[in-house]
Design an enzyme around this catalytic site. Structure first.
Site, mmCIF file in Angstrom:
data_model
loop_
_atom_site.group_PDB
_atom_site.id
_atom_site.type_symbol
_atom_site.label_atom_id
_atom_site.label_comp_id
_atom_site.label_asym_id
_atom_site.label_seq_id
_atom_site.Cartn_x
_atom_site.Cartn_y
_atom_site.Cartn_z
ATOM 1 N N ASP A 1 -47.022 24.099 -17.122
ATOM 2 C CA ASP A 1 -46.707 25.436 -17.634
ATOM 3 C C ASP A 1 -47.727 25.727 -18.733
ATOM 4 O O ASP A 1 -47.630 25.203 -19.842
ATOM 5 C CB ASP A 1 -45.268 25.434 -18.178
ATOM 6 N N GLN B 1 -48.694 29.121 -22.870
ATOM 7 C CA GLN B 1 -49.167 29.172 -24.265
ATOM 8 C C GLN B 1 -50.512 28.474 -24.435
ATOM 9 O O GLN B 1 -51.037 28.411 -25.554
ATOM 10 C CB GLN B 1 -48.138 28.510 -25.205
#
Ligand SMILES: Cc1ncc(COP(=O)(O)O)c(C=O)c1O
Length: 414
Positions: free
Chosen positions: A208, A211
């Site tokens: 993921d 960010q």
């Protein structure tokens, strides 16, 4: 002066700020100090102009129209895919699936790959610092398949306990889903090492990167991950855009995630043939304008000296960390050796939402709450934190404003 400090000083933030018209906005009569980029970044003029140009000169549906506007829209849309391929260094542009966000990218893998591969006894391994969008899709698919979700713990500093992670890996682990940079703590995980360990155990790995991509260079081939998911709106692009990188062989073998237009080659009531990659995973009319805008965001980022941007953001984070830590009653939540962009903290006796309200009145926009990472809050025994996060346009004056705002919080709440 160190090389990093030199690069940070050489970065012309005043010039960059001119690219973001919203930064001239007044909030409650005060100049906006935007410290919420981990939530969503502001958009540069280049992105706003790409959206405007798209709707004025290119607007049409893609992959199907025989007219000139359809051709323009399709070309602009597909150009973004090529830009994204280069942005993350994928081998093949067919490995770039365009989605509506990181959340959809992860759900795609959960419902397509995992739902067809997991069986009872299999395990999916995540960490305690995941965003809910990298927890809940795995819980759903575990419920559907009888597989089990495991979570590797984090240390008091907010770093992954790498040894515990390693111990949790076994021949039962079929998929590891890990956050690259934590949105709640700012921790940068040693993903290359974790991917190598997971692959050695025979598991596939999804990263993921929501960010990470706005701050760090990402090379999916060097990382050797199987899937890499991220959102456009956190990297200066429009909302409603996202990306799933997947290894071609895996994507080829995976069933579609959703059915509809554009993802098919032919449809009869007896049998439907699916389209080639990546269209097989892109059912229905996508966010065409958003994707075109995302292409402009990729160009915008690529046009900056990214090492200098990173050094600048690191300098701001270091300064903010040092100064906020000194304030009475403040406890930092997450103090990892490697962090990007995010400063999370609580103030004794004052609820984070009240802090957010006082800061807002001063023009300072931060996020307060659980940051879609309730297990992190539970780990630290706090209901919520205040999160200041930095982007390419932030300045040392923004850090001053944050500190002044927190001093005001003390005055108000005693
Ligand atoms: C680490 C991380 N993963 C996933 C997401 C979900 O992104 P989106 O809401 O854009 O799909 C976020 C959003 O905050 C995030 O910070």
């Amino acid at each position: 002066m160190t090389k990093v400090a030199e690069a940070a000083r050489a970065f012309d933030v005043a010039r960059v700020r001119e690219d973001f018209p919203i930064l001239r906005e007044l909030v409650h009569g005060r100049p906006l100090v935007y410290l919420d980029s981990a939530n969503t970044t502001q958009k540069p003029l280049a992105v706003l102009e790409a959206l405007d140009t798209y709707y004025r000169h290119q607007n049409s549906n893609i992959h199907r129209a025989t007219h000139l506007l359809g051709e323009r829209a399709t070309e602009a849309f597909e150009r973004t895919r090529t830009k994204l391929q280069r942005f993350v260094n994928a081998r093949d542009r067919a490995e770039i699936v365009l989605t509506k966000g990181c959340t959809e990218s992860i759900n795609l893998v959960a419902q397509s790959w995992a739902r067809t591969h997991l069986t009872p006894g299999d395990e999916v391994l995540v960490t305690w610092m995941e965003h809910h969008s990298n927890i809940v899709p795995w819980q759903i698919v575990c419920e559907q398949t009888g597989a089990t979700l495991k979570a590797a713990p984090i240390t008091d500093r907010g770093e992954l306990d790498v040894e515990a992670f390693e111990r949790l890996l076994s021949e039962r682990t079929k998929l590891v889903a890990i956050i690259h940079v934590s949105n709640a703590l700012g921790t940068i995980n040693p993903v290359a090492r974790l991917i190598a360990q997971a692959r050695a155990a025979g598991a596939l790995v999804l990263v993921d990167g929501a960010q990470a991509v706005p701050h760090l260079p990402v090379d999916v081939q060097a990382l050797d991950c199987d899937f890499y998911a991220f959102s456009g709106h956190k990297m200066y692009g429009p909302t409603g855009t996202g990306v799933l990188y997947g290894r071609r062989a895996l994507l080829e073998a995976m069933p579609p995630y959703q059915g509809g237009g554009d993802m098919i080659a032919s449809v009869t009531f007896e049998k439907t043939e699916y389209n080639v990659l990546p269209h097989k995973f892109e059912a229905g009319t996508p966010n065409i304008a958003g994707v075109v805008g995302l292409g402009a965001a990729v160009d915008y980022l690529a046009g900056l000296d990214r090492a200098a941007v990173l050094a600048h953001e690191e300098a701001l984070l270091d300064e903010a960390t040092a100064r906020v830590r000194e304030l009475a009653g403040v406890t930092l939540i997450g103090d990892a050796a490697a962090r990007a962009s995010v400063l999370s903290f609580v103030v004794e006796g004052v609820h984070p939402h009240d802090i957010g309200t006082v800061l807002d009145a001063e023009g300072v926009a931060v996020r307060t709450g659980q940051h879609c990472a309730q297990p992190v809050m539970d780990r630290y025994g706090v209901p919520a934190t205040v999160r200041a996060s930095f982007g390419v346009y932030n300045t040392h004056e923004d850090v001053d404003a944050l500190v002044r705002g927190l001093e005001k919080v003390r005055e108000v709440f005693g």
